[in-house]
Design a protein around this motif. Structure first.
Motif, short mmCIF file in Angstrom:
data_model
loop_
_atom_site.label_atom_id
_atom_site.label_comp_id
_atom_site.label_asym_id
_atom_site.label_seq_id
_atom_site.Cartn_x
_atom_site.Cartn_y
_atom_site.Cartn_z
N SER A 193 -87.15 53.29 16.80
CA SER A 193 -85.87 52.89 16.22
C SER A 193 -86.02 52.47 14.76
CB SER A 193 -85.28 51.73 17.03
OG SER A 193 -84.09 51.26 16.45
N ARG A 194 -85.01 52.75 13.96
CA ARG A 194 -85.03 52.41 12.53
C ARG A 194 -84.51 51.01 12.25
NH1 ARG A 194 -82.15 57.04 9.12
NH2 ARG A 194 -82.75 55.54 7.52
N GLY A 195 -83.73 50.47 13.21
CA GLY A 195 -83.15 49.16 12.98
C GLY A 195 -82.42 48.65 14.19
N ALA A 196 -82.07 47.37 14.19
CA ALA A 196 -81.38 46.75 15.31
C ALA A 196 -80.29 45.83 14.77
CB ALA A 196 -82.37 45.97 16.17
N PHE A 197 -79.24 45.65 15.57
CA PHE A 197 -78.15 44.76 15.16
C PHE A 197 -77.70 43.92 16.35
CE2 PHE A 197 -75.82 48.19 17.05
CZ PHE A 197 -74.62 47.65 17.51
N CYS A 198 -76.95 42.88 16.04
CA CYS A 198 -76.36 42.02 17.06
C CYS A 198 -74.93 41.71 16.67
CB CYS A 198 -77.15 40.73 17.20
SG CYS A 198 -77.17 39.72 15.70
N GLU A 199 -74.13 41.34 17.64
CA GLU A 199 -72.75 40.92 17.38
C GLU A 199 -72.63 39.43 17.69
OE1 GLU A 199 -70.10 44.94 18.05
OE2 GLU A 199 -70.04 43.37 19.58
N LEU A 200 -71.90 38.72 16.85
CA LEU A 200 -71.71 37.28 17.01
C LEU A 200 -70.26 36.91 16.77
CD1 LEU A 200 -74.75 36.23 14.80
CD2 LEU A 200 -74.70 36.13 17.29
N ARG A 201 -69.81 35.83 17.41
CA ARG A 201 -68.47 35.32 17.14
C ARG A 201 -68.54 34.39 15.92
NH1 ARG A 201 -65.63 37.12 21.25
NH2 ARG A 201 -66.65 37.35 23.30
N GLU A 202 -67.54 34.43 15.12
CA GLU A 202 -67.52 33.58 13.92
C GLU A 202 -67.58 32.11 14.26
OE1 GLU A 202 -64.13 34.72 11.67
OE2 GLU A 202 -65.11 36.45 10.75
N SER A 203 -67.12 31.77 15.47
CA SER A 203 -67.13 30.36 15.89
C SER A 203 -68.52 29.90 16.32
CB SER A 203 -66.15 30.15 17.05
OG SER A 203 -66.50 31.00 18.15
N ASP A 204 -69.42 30.83 16.55
CA ASP A 204 -70.77 30.49 17.02
C ASP A 204 -71.68 30.23 15.81
OD1 ASP A 204 -73.08 30.07 18.41
OD2 ASP A 204 -73.12 32.02 19.42
N GLN A 205 -71.41 29.12 15.13
CA GLN A 205 -72.15 28.81 13.91
C GLN A 205 -73.64 28.57 14.19
OE1 GLN A 205 -71.07 28.82 10.66
NE2 GLN A 205 -69.29 29.83 11.61
N ARG A 206 -73.97 28.11 15.41
CA ARG A 206 -75.38 27.85 15.75
C ARG A 206 -76.20 29.13 15.66
NH1 ARG A 206 -77.48 27.87 21.26
NH2 ARG A 206 -79.52 26.85 21.38
N MET A 207 -75.71 30.22 16.28
CA MET A 207 -76.47 31.46 16.28
C MET A 207 -76.37 32.18 14.94
SD MET A 207 -78.08 31.36 19.00
CE MET A 207 -78.91 32.94 18.81
N ILE A 208 -75.25 32.05 14.26
CA ILE A 208 -75.13 32.64 12.92
C ILE A 208 -76.16 32.01 11.99
CG2 ILE A 208 -73.65 32.83 10.88
CD1 ILE A 208 -71.27 33.12 12.78
N HIS A 209 -76.30 30.69 12.09
CA HIS A 209 -77.29 29.98 11.27
C HIS A 209 -78.70 30.43 11.65
CE1 HIS A 209 -79.24 26.73 9.07
NE2 HIS A 209 -79.91 26.43 10.17
N PHE A 210 -78.93 30.62 12.95
CA PHE A 210 -80.25 31.05 13.41
C PHE A 210 -80.63 32.40 12.81
CE2 PHE A 210 -82.54 33.70 16.54
CZ PHE A 210 -83.76 33.03 16.54
N TYR A 211 -79.74 33.39 12.93
CA TYR A 211 -80.05 34.73 12.42
C TYR A 211 -80.15 34.72 10.89
CZ TYR A 211 -79.51 37.09 16.91
OH TYR A 211 -79.68 37.53 18.20
N THR A 212 -79.34 33.89 10.25
CA THR A 212 -79.37 33.83 8.78
C THR A 212 -80.69 33.27 8.29
OG1 THR A 212 -76.97 33.55 8.70
CG2 THR A 212 -78.21 32.93 6.73
#
Length: 689
Positions: free
Chosen positions: A646-665
């Motif tokens: 595979s060349r790359g991977a992605f995930c989907e997140l809800r904008e309200s899930d700031q915990r996981m957005i912060h984690f991936y960032t």
């Protein structure tokens, strides 16, 4: 399984006593003689002479003792006999001996013959703490290191006339040293098969310093050694850390072991006098008889052994030790002062101001300082502060817990009345505990027996200073005192640090603090990452449901079908995270995201799937406060995805899930992906591989 009677006659006594086997200044001849008196009094019967820093025991083992040294050893062996203590002379030739050289074997026999002439009848060969690599000559003569040791040990044993007590210390003297395991250790099996049956083998247990020694572990090593071992117990040894002292009881060795061992020898603290507790409690343990003894009715509910209570044994030891502290017939004690006063009175009087009586303070003056006598409670506190390698005493635990709570709740000191009241009350309790340490120090410092005090002084000074720093810190947190020089500032004094250069090295290395005995909440927990298996499906679904929260009308994420178990993850692309409670997180991936998109009828542009063809999801429960386990799962998952091509991977997140957005960032490698067709509150983040 072998029993003591299988290798020795049934009348052979259980070896019990002390091994002087530590690194550092050896005990004096006077201290060893005192030890023999105590052993006789308490029912112990053996002393193994093996001080690492006696040159002619280890480094210069070939050298014979000089006439002066011989005189001392003869006197020591004689003193042991007078007190019915078996003096076991040990020698450690393993640093540089050539096993295949007849001259070396002859030198070893000659040295032991000399000691035998001194009146010694029991011996020991030690091969601990040495390199395992044989020299070229020995490699030609022996098939293994174990065979070389067995050959020379058997030869010496027979040369000495097969003494009743002859001990052998293997190089692999504990379970952690055995490769790959105790039963499969070729070294240990060779030793067990090759050593003559009259030779006993020393063993420290699961580790060099064993926290617990179980019956099962002894049965295992007994089977391999073809004889029960003699335990060389390092539970009270402190030569590996000059800042630690161990005054707790002999414990975590069930008395059921007594019938399954050849003996137990404690290798205690380097300092002679503080070993009163270690040796006394061992003697109490040795007296326990699991077959004919009486159950100890005074033991606490926490005790599992029916015949031995460590806390009761500790109290017995401390009660007797207290009398040693109060013994005034000691150097520097009141008895000596009285003798000096009498001697001076026989001479011409010194020039003094005649007519002046003893000083009596006035109404407003400071009262005279008086030294209060040491109490049993002081010694119990001392033991709690310097307990055992793997365990603090109860008072020490309480102090650490209170300090931790006061630090973490310091905001309560200035909050509402209820919170302030609780914080201040607990702060006062902590201060009272600190004051008890100070008073214990003062009474110890004024104890008549100065010899014991001098062995303890560095340790009690250190703990008094550490407690003082914590005490000042809590007072300042509560606003009960002016800012103190004792509180760490930008320009602290050198005495405020512990450990010096050694401490700085430790703080710079990863994992510092993992062996701290006080487990407080901020400390990193131990996590296990393992491959996902079908049995984990239910637990993963529970975590997914818990992290979803209340069901709301909202568009699904592509990864929901993966977490819910509706779509199986790709091979080698599923991990679970476990802590001491159970599964607490997971990481799942599809190397091809199209099935998941089709499941929820999500339109994904070909350009996105070209750059990021794989889909992943990671979830951990809130109790996992350390982000590093999730980061490690992501790293392993991306490695597997990359291996699939595979060349790359992605995930989907809800904008309200700031915990996981912060984690991936904060991972640094994931960035937002611009893609059409996403519902309004969903974002996508991807990483190239």
């Amino acid at each position: 399984m072998s029993t003591p009677g299988s290798t020795k006659t049934q009348t052979t006594r259980f070896i019990s006593g002390v091994v002087e086997g530590f690194y550092g200044r050896p005990w004096t001849m006077e201290q060893r003689t005192e030890l023999f008196k105590r052993e006789q009094k308490w029912g112990l019967n053996s002393y193994l002479y093996a001080p690492k820093d006696d040159y002619k025991h280890r480094m210069y083992w070939r050298d014979l003792y000089s006439p002066e040294e011989a005189e001392q050893l003869i006197a020591l062996i004689s003193a042991a006999k007078q007190h019915n203590v078996d003096f076991i002379y040990a020698i450690s030739p393993g640093l540089d001996i050539t096993f295949s050289n007849p001259k070396e074997v002859a030198a070893l026999k000659r040295k032991l013959d000399q000691v035998k002439e001194f009146g010694c009848r029991s011996f020991s060969l030690l091969f601990d703490d040495i390199e395992r690599e044989m020299c070229a000559a020995d490699k030609q003569a022996f098939s293994s290191f174990a065979h070389a040791q067995v050959s020379i040990t058997n030869a010496v044993y027979q040369h000495l006339g097969e003494p009743e007590t002859f001990l052998f210390c293997p190089t692999d003297y504990c379970a952690v040293y055995c490769t790959p395991t105790v039963p499969l250790s070729s070294y240990l099996n060779t030793v067990g098969e090759g050593l003559l049956p009259g030779i006993d083998i020393l063993w420290t247990g699961p580790k060099v310093v064993s926290n617990k020694i179980s019956v099962e572990s002894i049965e295992e090593v007994t089977s391999v050694l073809r004889r029960p071992p003699v335990i060389w117990d390092n539970i009270h040894a402190n030569d590996y850390d000059p800042q630690r002292l161990f005054l707790g009881p002999f414990k975590d060795r069930p008395t059921e072991l007594i019938s399954k061992l050849r003996g137990v020898l404690t290798n205690p603290n380097c300092e002679f006098h503080p070993n009163f507790v270690a040796i006394h409690t061992l003697a109490t343990w040795c007296k326990a008889n699991t077959e004919g003894g009486q159950r100890d009715v005074e033991m606490g509910d926490e005790e599992e052994d029916l015949f031995y209570s460590p806390q009761k044994a500790l109290t017995l030891a401390l009660t007797e030790w207290l009398q040693e502290f109060l013994n005034t017939d000691q150097p520097g004690g009141p008895c000596l002062k009285a003798r000096l006063k009498k001697e001076l009175s026989d001479e011409e009087p010194m020039q003094t101001d005649m007519g002046e009586g003893s000083y009596v303070p006035g109404p407003g003056d400071n009262p005279l300082y008086t030294a209060e006598p040491l109490t049993l409670e002081d010694l119990k506190l001392l033991s709690d502060l310097f307990y055992l390698p793997y365990e603090h005493g109860q008072t020490a635990k309480n102090m650490l817990q209170e300090l931790d709570w006061l630090k973490n709740n310091s905001v309560a000191a200035t909050a509402g009345a209820d919170q302030t009241g609780e914080w201040c009350s607990r702060a006062q309790q902590f201060d009272d505990m600190c004051e008890a340490v100070v008073q214990m120090f003062n009474r110890l410092s004024n104890a008549p027996n100065r010899s014991i005090l001098y062995d303890l002084y560095n340790y009690i000074c250190d703990i008094k200073s550490g407690v003082g720093l914590a005490r000042s810190y809590i007072k300042n947190l509560g606003g009960r005192g002016r800012p103190s020089a004792q509180v760490i500032t930008r320009d602290p004094e050198p005495w405020m640090f512990r450990g010096g250069l050694s401490g700085e090295f430790q703080r710079m290395l990863p994992g510092h603090g993992n062996r701290d005995l006080f487990r407080h909440p901020p400390m990193t927990a131990v996590y296990t990452i393992r491959p996902y298996c079908p049995d984990d499906k239910v637990e993963v679904q529970k975590i997914f449901s818990e992290m979803q929260g209340p069901q709301m009308v909202q568009p699904p994420l592509m990864c929901d079908s993966l977490s819910a178990g509706e779509i199986s993850p790709s091979p080698q692309c599923a991990l679970v995270l476990e802590d001491d409670i159970g599964i607490c997180g997971y990481a799942l991936a599809l190397t091809d995201a199209k099935p998941a998109a089709a499941k929820i009828q999500r339109a994904v542009s070909d350009s996105v799937l070209k750059d990021f063809p794989s889909l992943l999801t990671v979830e951990v429960l809130p109790r996992v406060t350390d982000p590093s386990p999730a980061e490690r799962m992501i790293g392993r998952l991306l490695s597997s995805i990359r291996s699939s091509g595979s060349r790359g991977a992605f995930c989907e997140l809800r904008e309200s899930d700031q915990r996981m957005i912060h984690f991936y960032t904060t991972l640094g490698s994931f960035t937002p992906i611009k893609t059409s067709g996403l519902p309004q509150d969903i974002i996508a983040m991807g990483t190239s591989l």
